[in-house]
Every structure is written in structure tokens, then in C-alpha cells.
Design an enzyme around this catalytic site. Structure first.
Site, PDB file in Angstrom:
ATOM      1  N   ARG A 158     -12.425  14.892   8.759  1.00 44.73           N
ATOM      2  CA  ARG A 158     -13.171  15.225   7.605  1.00 44.73           C
ATOM      3  C   ARG A 158     -14.594  15.695   8.054  1.00 44.73           C
ATOM      4  O   ARG A 158     -15.261  14.628   8.941  1.00 44.73           O
ATOM      5  CB  ARG A 158     -13.333  14.100   6.669  1.00 44.73           C
ATOM      6  CG  ARG A 158     -11.981  13.747   5.888  1.00 44.73           C
ATOM      7  CD  ARG A 158     -12.251  12.696   4.876  1.00 44.73           C
ATOM      8  NE  ARG A 158     -10.937  12.267   4.452  1.00 44.73           N
ATOM      9  CZ  ARG A 158     -10.697  10.908   4.374  1.00 44.73           C
ATOM     10  NH1 ARG A 158     -11.577   9.994   4.642  1.00 44.73           N
ATOM     11  NH2 ARG A 158      -9.410  10.521   3.970  1.00 44.73           N
ATOM     12  N   HIS A 205     -13.377   2.190   0.815  1.00 45.76           N
ATOM     13  CA  HIS A 205     -13.146   1.117   1.864  1.00 45.76           C
ATOM     14  C   HIS A 205     -13.840  -0.173   1.548  1.00 45.76           C
ATOM     15  O   HIS A 205     -14.339  -0.857   2.221  1.00 45.76           O
ATOM     16  CB  HIS A 205     -13.857   1.750   3.292  1.00 45.76           C
ATOM     17  CG  HIS A 205     -13.316   2.898   4.202  1.00 45.76           C
ATOM     18  ND1 HIS A 205     -13.994   3.516   4.769  1.00 45.76           N
ATOM     19  CD2 HIS A 205     -11.977   3.205   4.393  1.00 45.76           C
ATOM     20  CE1 HIS A 205     -13.061   4.307   5.319  1.00 45.76           C
ATOM     21  NE2 HIS A 205     -11.852   4.082   4.996  1.00 45.76           N
ATOM     22  N   ARG A 225      -2.779  -2.173  -3.344  1.00 56.86           N
ATOM     23  CA  ARG A 225      -3.991  -1.297  -2.987  1.00 56.86           C
ATOM     24  C   ARG A 225      -3.906  -0.128  -3.809  1.00 56.86           C
ATOM     25  O   ARG A 225      -3.002   0.562  -3.781  1.00 56.86           O
ATOM     26  CB  ARG A 225      -3.984  -1.040  -1.442  1.00 56.86           C
ATOM     27  CG  ARG A 225      -5.275  -0.221  -1.102  1.00 56.86           C
ATOM     28  CD  ARG A 225      -5.252   0.512   0.410  1.00 56.86           C
ATOM     29  NE  ARG A 225      -6.488   1.208   0.316  1.00 56.86           N
ATOM     30  CZ  ARG A 225      -6.535   2.385   1.166  1.00 56.86           C
ATOM     31  NH1 ARG A 225      -5.580   2.425   2.091  1.00 56.86           N
ATOM     32  NH2 ARG A 225      -7.548   2.782   1.339  1.00 56.86           N
ATOM     33  N   GLU A 237      -7.719  -5.683   5.845  1.00 58.30           N
ATOM     34  CA  GLU A 237      -7.787  -5.245   4.270  1.00 58.30           C
ATOM     35  C   GLU A 237      -6.668  -5.877   3.672  1.00 58.30           C
ATOM     36  O   GLU A 237      -6.886  -6.265   2.533  1.00 58.30           O
ATOM     37  CB  GLU A 237      -7.937  -3.559   4.276  1.00 58.30           C
ATOM     38  CG  GLU A 237      -8.893  -3.121   4.715  1.00 58.30           C
ATOM     39  CD  GLU A 237      -8.946  -1.391   4.938  1.00 58.30           C
ATOM     40  OE1 GLU A 237      -9.250  -0.801   3.917  1.00 58.30           O
ATOM     41  OE2 GLU A 237      -8.607  -1.104   6.101  1.00 58.30           O
ATOM     42  N   ASN A 297       0.951  -1.214   0.004  1.00 56.27           N
ATOM     43  CA  ASN A 297      -0.008   0.030   0.180  1.00 56.27           C
ATOM     44  C   ASN A 297       0.789   1.131   0.186  1.00 56.27           C
ATOM     45  O   ASN A 297       1.402   1.580   0.949  1.00 56.27           O
ATOM     46  CB  ASN A 297      -0.674  -0.238   1.297  1.00 56.27           C
ATOM     47  CG  ASN A 297      -1.851   1.141   1.315  1.00 56.27           C
ATOM     48  OD1 ASN A 297      -1.679   2.016   0.494  1.00 56.27           O
ATOM     49  ND2 ASN A 297      -2.735   1.184   2.271  1.00 56.27           N
TER      50      ASN A 297
END
Ligand code: ADP
Length: 403
Positions: A245, A184, A95, A388, A7
Site C-alpha cells: 500500500r 491495528h 476479530r 493480537e 479471525n
């Protein structure tokens, strides 16, 4: 079969090496602050008994290529490594954040795939460029291993038009690709599969709402194994309140900020992505700190948590209605897995909807998959640890074997 999962961020490379014959992690690590003097590489090798041996290196990593080469040296090191040489790696799974509308599943990377990922750079200007660097560097470091891209957006490509279109002129979608994509996806897909396994029922029989609460946060409405809606939109800014956020706001707020506070687009972008959410509401984006402050009577932290959990609750209702029938709610990621208070607030006063938690089960700190609903609850409420990287390795293996 050994699979390396990578990643790549703008100044980081996160990696995990898996033995896919036994489905276990062999080694993992993170190279950070690449190209800065203060670069750090944290590596761990996981022994057969599950204990890990750690190594931390603090020396400048000039670029991603040097970083990946050093990672390979560590992975093949007699003391800290897990393989004898890099040809022991059967495939590399990357990823990739934004697959746009091109990619509905994991894909073997070739020149045409690289071109399509490049075309999606305008949709994810912060994420796709470093992902591309990671792929290019991995191609030169592992010229013999096939490379696969696993997209954050792919799982949500089953969302119907009525849920992914914004009500703005249609040309904006047709020509400029403005639509909701969702993110996600790897995590939502993984925990949905694990929840179905736990319930001992086929995923294709179940309707679920999965709630991923990490620094970024999103929810997915999953009908018979397929995502039919999600809270994030064209970018990861939409939807839930997150660490920094804002999530959903009135789209006219940026005009107001520009007109009345003279803020530039760049400043508004930074405000909504980096200075809002929990951080904007109470000064910290770390949920553990929010909880500690609430325990000492801090009203502002309590209010931030109220806004945070109310938004989740509101989306549970919306997705429940979109699904029509609900079998299970799944909480995952740093906050979803570890925080009983937040699960409690999100599920409060929903007995009429068939959702009821059992306090003792919910407060039980045991790790692994947990059922936290009461025995009266019509709908199962599960805590499922996400993974993940393992899902990326699984997807990579599946593709490798099918070719
Ligand atoms: P990322 O999106 O960076 O992968 P994580 O899934 O690791 O994030 O989640 C990070 C968040 O989880 C942080 O807000 C952190 O405070 C929170 N978190 C981790 N452990 C706990 C805990 N025991 N209780 C509450 N929050 C926690």
C-alpha cells in the site's frame, strides 16, 4: 477457562485456543484457500513444555462452516487436540475489523451487534463480510458459548475530532461517515500496556508512540493510555508506506491517473492497495528480501527503504508535537520486532529530541521485550512483540467475567 480466538478472512480462518487460567496458548492454526481445491489446514498443538506437534491437511474445505467444524475436530482430537469436547470452550473472541463509531470496546455479540457490524460493511467491504460469516458459523458450531467482538477500530475511538475529521464538506462526515477511524488498535493497545508494565509505571502516566510495522503498518500517538491520533484513516490505505500500500499520497493523484493514463477507479484502487508501497518502489513487499538486496548493493531497494523509514520518522515528529511530551517509542510486528537497521534509520539524528539508540542493544537479536535506547536517551525506545490474539482473548475474558 479456555477461550478460542477466531479471525475469519474471505477464504481463511485463523484460530488460537488459550488457557486463560495460565495465560498460555494450547493450540493454533490456519485454514486457507477455503472453497478451493487446494485448501490447506495447518494446525499445531502446544505441549506443556512449549514444544508443538504439527499437522497439515490438504483436502478441499468447501466452506467456512466445514472449516470450523474440522478445526473443532482437531481441537478435540486425542492426539492433536487440547480439549475433550467443544463445551470446554468458555467463550469465543472474534476479530472484527471495522466497528465504525458504534463500538468503543469489546462487545458481547447479539442480533443488534450483528446488525451494526453489517451497517459498517460499506466502510470495510473486504473485511467485515468474512468477519460476519465467522461469527454466524461460530454461533452454530458453539451454540452454548458466548461470542465477543473485538474491533480493530475501537482503541482509536478516543481520537479527538480535530484529528479524525478530514477538511471536506461536513455533511460527508455527518451523513456518510467519512472520517479517520484507524486500525491495528488491538496491537497498539497491547504493546502500550506491555511497555508500561516493562517501565513499571501506570499506563495512565505515560505518553507513547507505538509503531506497528508488519505487512500493513501504522503508528499511534497514545496519551495517558488513550489513542489521540493514528496514521491510518478511513481505510488502512492512509499513512505509512506498507508492503503493497502506498500510504499517504496527494489526493489528486487518482484524478491525474484517470485523466492522463485512462485508468479506471478499480485499477487505481488495485494500484494503490496491491501494487504500491515497497512492492511498487522496488518490486518486492517482503522486507527481508529488501534488506538482502540492499546488502548486495541494490540501489532501488535502498531507495525504497529510505522512503519507508523517512515516512515513519516524519510521523514520529508529528506525533511527538501532538503529544507535547513523550516518554517512550515502541516498535512492534514482523519488521519492527526483527529489524535493527530499520529501527536505527527511523531514530537517526534525533538526539536533540531526546531519542538515541544503543547500537549493541539494538542489534541484539534476543526475543521478548527489549530496551534499545542508549543510557543518555531521555526517551525510552522499546521493542515489544505484539500478540493480537492474546489481547483478543484477554479482552474476551474481561468481558465474560464482568457479565
Ligand atoms: P502481518 O501484517 O501479515 O501480520 P507481520 O507482522 O508478520 O505481518 O510482518 C511481515 C513483515 O515482517 C514482512 O515484510 C517480513 O519480511 C518482515 N519480517 C519478518 N521477519 C523479519 C526480519 N527478521 N527482518 C526483517 N523483516 C522481517
Amino acid at each position: 477457562m479456555k477461550i478460542l480466538v477466531i479471525n475469519t478472512g474471505s477464504s481463511s480462518i485463523k484460530y488460537e485456543l488459550f488457557d486463560m487460567d495460565h495465560h498460555v496458548k494450547l493450540a493454533a492454526g490456519l485454514a486457507e484457500k477455503i472453497s478451493e481445491d487446494a485448501s490447506v489446514l495447518k494446525h499445531e498443538k502446544v505441549n506443556k513444555n512449549g514444544e508443538s506437534v504439527k499437522k497439515i491437511e490438504k483436502q478441499k474445505i468447501p466452506d467456512h462452516r466445514a472449516g470450523l467444524n474440522r478445526i473443532v475436530e482437531l481441537l478435540t482430537d486425542p492426539e492433536f487436540g487440547a480439549i475433550q469436547n467443544k463445551s470446554g470452550i468458555s467463550a469465543v473472541g472474534h476479530r472484527v475489523v471495522h466497528g465504525g463509531e458504534h463500538f468503543h470496546s469489546t462487545t458481547l455479540i447479539d442480533e443488534s451487534v450483528m446488525k451494526a457490524v453489517r451497517e459498517n460493511v460499506p466502510l470495510a467491504p473486504l473485511h467485515n463480510p468474512p468477519n460476519l460469516i465467522g461469527i454466524e458459523v461460530a454461533h452454530t458450531v458453539f451454540p452454548e458459548s458466548p461470542q465477543y467482538a473485538v474491533f480493530d477500530t475501537a482503541f482509536h475511538m478516543s481520537i479527538p475530532k480535530r484529528a479524525y475529521l478530514y477538511a471536506i464538506p461536513m455533511d460527508m462526515y455527518v451523513k456518510d461517515r467519512v472520517r479517520r477511524y484507524g486500525f491495528h488498535g488491538t496491537s497498539h493497545a497491547y504493546v502500550a500496556e506491555k511497555a508500561a508494565e516493562h517501565m513499571n509505571r501506570p499506563l495512565s502516566d505515560l505518553n507513547m508512540i507505538t509503531i506497528h510495522l508488519g505487512n500493513g503498518a501504522s503508528m499511534s500517538a497514545i496519551q495517558k493510555g488513550k489513542s489521540i491520533d493514528t496514521t491510518m484513516g478511513m481505510t488502512p490505505l492512509e499513512g505509512l508506506v506498507m508492503g503493497t500500500r502506498s500510504g499517504d499520497i496527494d489526493p489528486a493523484i487518482p484524478f491525474y491517473l484517470s485523466d492522463h493514463l485512462n485508468m479506471s477507479l478499480k485499477e487505481i484502487n488495485t494500484l494503490l492497495n496491491k501494487k504500491s508501497g515497497l512492492k511498487g518502489l522496488c518490486g518486492t513487499n517482503d522486507m527481508r528480501e529488501v534488506i538482502q538486496r540492499i546488502q548486495t548493493g541494490d540501489e532501488q531497494a535502498k531507495l525504497a527503504l529510505d522512503v519507508y523509514t523517512y515516512r515513519i520518522k516524519k510521523y514520529i515528529g508529528a506525533f511527538y508535537a501532538a503529544l507535547g511530551k513523550l516518554d517512550c517509542l515502541v516498535f512492534t510486528a514482523g519488521i519492527g520486532e526483527n529489524n535493527p537497521l530499520i529501527r536505527n534509520l527511523c531514530c537517526s539524528d534525533m538526539n536533540e529530541l531526546g531519542i538515541e539508540l544503543d547500537n549493541e542493544r539494538n542489534n541484539n537479536p534476543a526475543k521478548g521485550i527489549k530496551e534499545v535506547n542508549s543510557s543518555n536517551s531521555r526517551i525510552k525506545v522499546l521493542v515489544v512483540p505484539t500478540n493480537e490474539e492474546l489481547k483478543i482473548a484477554d479482552e474476551t475474558k474481561k468481558c465474560l467475567l464482568s457479565q
